[in-house]
Design an enzyme around this catalytic site. Structure first.
Site, mmCIF file in Angstrom:
data_model
loop_
_atom_site.group_PDB
_atom_site.id
_atom_site.type_symbol
_atom_site.label_atom_id
_atom_site.label_comp_id
_atom_site.label_asym_id
_atom_site.label_seq_id
_atom_site.Cartn_x
_atom_site.Cartn_y
_atom_site.Cartn_z
ATOM 1 N N CYS A 112 0.824 -1.199 0.000
ATOM 2 C CA CYS A 112 0.000 0.000 0.000
ATOM 3 C C CYS A 112 0.867 1.261 0.000
ATOM 4 C CB CYS A 112 -0.972 -0.059 1.179
ATOM 5 S SG CYS A 112 -2.412 1.000 1.006
ATOM 6 N N HIS A 113 0.848 2.061 1.073
ATOM 7 C CA HIS A 113 1.676 3.265 1.176
ATOM 8 C C HIS A 113 3.079 2.954 1.713
ATOM 9 C CE1 HIS A 113 -2.268 5.265 0.955
ATOM 10 N NE2 HIS A 113 -1.603 6.335 0.564
#
Length: 189
Positions: A112-113
């Protein structure tokens, strides 16, 4: 037959604001495969998750970055979330910790991030990676070849897009830990 990683220690690097499922599900996969998951953070005590934008569960920190070394571990996981990667990427100790894993050619997994931390650790150039859509331009600008796939493995670097990819991400994480160091890893210290 399920792959086993007995005796393997895996650092999970996170701080407040990590995405709950992106830490807890890989931790569970590591432990179910016989490995030890160690929570590494900027501070001792507990760190708090987010469940998207809501507050999530907390988890105890096992060790802090100032007393952790990549040589103490067999692999690294960097969960995503809106706040944890952003805080970690601004800390030299976190960037150095990540860089050590690449220098030692150990498996690194990020979802994800989470790859934001890898960008600032200067370890993504020349790598094929994926991440959540809104940081793919950042990855490309840092020199990564970005693809939109459930899970991508590039010489021991495992990346995925979002919580919906966690099953594939966790399976590849355990597989890569079983394989161990990657002699052909492109990044050097």
């Amino acid at each position: 037959m399920t792959q086993r990683i007995e005796g393997k220690r895996v650092a999970i690097l996170a701080t407040d604001g990590f995405e709950e499922s992106e830490l807890f599900q890989p931790k569970e996969a590591i432990e179910q495969a016989g490995g030890e998951a160690v929570i590494v953070s900027l501070k001792s005590g507990e760190i708090e998750a987010n469940r998207h934008r809501e507050k999530g569960k907390s988890i105890g920190v096992d060790t802090t970055l100032d007393s952790a070394s990549a040589s103490d571990f067999d692999a690294l996981v960097v969960p995503g979330g809106l706040f944890s990667p952003d805080a970690l990427r601004n800390e030299e100790s976190a960037r150095n910790f990540v860089h050590e894993f690449f220098a030692q050619k150990k498996p690194v997994a990020s979802i994800c991030h989470g790859p934001q931390v890898l960008i600032d650790a200067d370890v993504v150039s020349g790598r094929t990676m994926t991440a959540i859509a809104n940081i793919r331009t950042d990855l490309a600008n840092a020199g990564a070849k970005v693809v939109d796939e459930e899970v991508v493995v590039d010489q021991g670097l495992i990346t995925s897009r979002s919580p919906k990819d966690l099953n594939a991400f966790c399976a590849k994480l355990v597989e890569e830990i079983c394989e161990g160091k990657h002699a052909a890893r492109a990044q050097s210290a």
